[in-house]
Design a protein around this motif. Sequence first.
Motif, PDB file in Angstrom:
ATOM      1  N   LEU A   1       0.804  -1.176  -0.304  1.00 40.57           N
ATOM      2  CA  LEU A   1       0.063  -0.048  -0.305  1.00 40.57           C
ATOM      3  C   LEU A   1       1.144   0.952   0.200  1.00 40.57           C
ATOM      4  O   LEU A   1       2.043   1.364   1.042  1.00 40.57           O
ATOM      5  CB  LEU A   1      -0.718   0.010   1.588  1.00 40.57           C
ATOM      6  N   GLU A   2       0.681   1.851  -0.701  1.00 40.67           N
ATOM      7  CA  GLU A   2       1.442   3.457  -1.180  1.00 40.67           C
ATOM      8  C   GLU A   2       0.688   4.551  -1.272  1.00 40.67           C
ATOM      9  O   GLU A   2      -0.488   4.697  -2.471  1.00 40.67           O
ATOM     10  CB  GLU A   2       2.738   3.551  -2.127  1.00 40.67           C
ATOM     11  N   VAL A   3       1.068   5.412  -0.156  1.00 42.06           N
ATOM     12  CA  VAL A   3      -0.132   6.661  -0.226  1.00 42.06           C
ATOM     13  C   VAL A   3       0.852   7.387  -1.005  1.00 42.06           C
ATOM     14  O   VAL A   3       1.401   7.686  -0.874  1.00 42.06           O
ATOM     15  CB  VAL A   3      -0.410   7.135   1.119  1.00 42.06           C
ATOM     16  N   ASP A   4       0.460   8.880  -1.415  1.00 41.30           N
ATOM     17  CA  ASP A   4       0.850  10.216  -2.371  1.00 41.30           C
ATOM     18  C   ASP A   4       1.017  10.265  -1.344  1.00 41.30           C
ATOM     19  O   ASP A   4       0.316  10.947  -0.797  1.00 41.30           O
ATOM     20  CB  ASP A   4      -0.701  10.586  -3.542  1.00 41.30           C
ATOM     21  N   ALA A   5       2.282  10.117  -0.727  1.00 44.05           N
ATOM     22  CA  ALA A   5       3.555  11.706   0.377  1.00 44.05           C
ATOM     23  C   ALA A   5       2.789  12.637   0.259  1.00 44.05           C
ATOM     24  O   ALA A   5       2.760  13.455   1.359  1.00 44.05           O
ATOM     25  CB  ALA A   5       4.585  11.378   0.470  1.00 44.05           C
ATOM     26  N   GLY A   6       3.282  13.264  -1.428  1.00 44.65           N
ATOM     27  CA  GLY A   6       3.243  14.886  -1.625  1.00 44.65           C
ATOM     28  C   GLY A   6       1.495  14.870  -1.161  1.00 44.65           C
ATOM     29  O   GLY A   6       1.470  16.419  -0.667  1.00 44.65           O
TER      30      GLY A   6
END
Length: 277
Positions: free
Chosen positions: A109-114
């Motif tokens: 799971l990868e959240v849009d960090a920006g």
Amino acid sequence: MKSTLVTFPSGLTSGRSQIVGVVPVGDRHGLVVAETPFHPLDHTWPDQPADRGTIGGLPVVDCLTGARSAAGEVFLGADIPARRGAEDWDWLVVHVTPEPLPVGSEVDLEVDAGFRAALSAGHTACHLAALALNAALADRWRKEVRADALGSPDFDQAAITSSRIGPHHSQDVYRLGKSLRKKGFAADGLDPAVVARRVNEQLAEWVAADAPVRVEVPDAGLTARRTWHCSLPGGEASIPCGGTHVSGTAELAGIGVELSLSPEEDTLTMRTAVSMC
């Protein structure tokens, strides 16, 4: 499915977990995992938008709060009939995707960090602006009302009708109607430009103070009662909050607010904008 564990309160934007369920969301698929870094849209106070990102390589086009009854029926968002955190319900983060993934599979799971960082800045600034607004309006109260954490009459909690967080900004709407006047607030002659100047002066001091920010997390459950804290020069500020935040005011180059009155609707609107370092 058991209640989803969440890691976003500590600032995490990635993780790996097992898919434990899939629920239909219109013609799309709602993936539920055991643990997630994704912040979903809250169904009771939808101020901060859902995180963006990917799950198992698929785009997360929406992220919702779900609730599963003891009978096994899953409700989403505004359709949830139970009180938030009800013990006989399972509380879920539902990652909406265009395609399904198999239950039992392990996924990244990868959240849009920006995007998360921009929302976190907007949310922290929103809380600081609310506290500064409370202080700026303190002399307009004619009766004793509940105070905020810094000792000012809590206009924000007494009058707010909606709050919306966006990337590096927020908008809060306050009702100045009969009920607020009965509580002792004097709205007559309120000059939004004068109040905004006071608020901005206070915000400039707080940003310059390099005040640390933290979120108090009692447990990893989605519906845990989390609290935002900021150690300001005038004292420890705290506000119940389920959103995400920056780690300190030093991350913000500046916060500015604009206030406007709507006599027709009897409301005061505060728009907050953040500039980053």
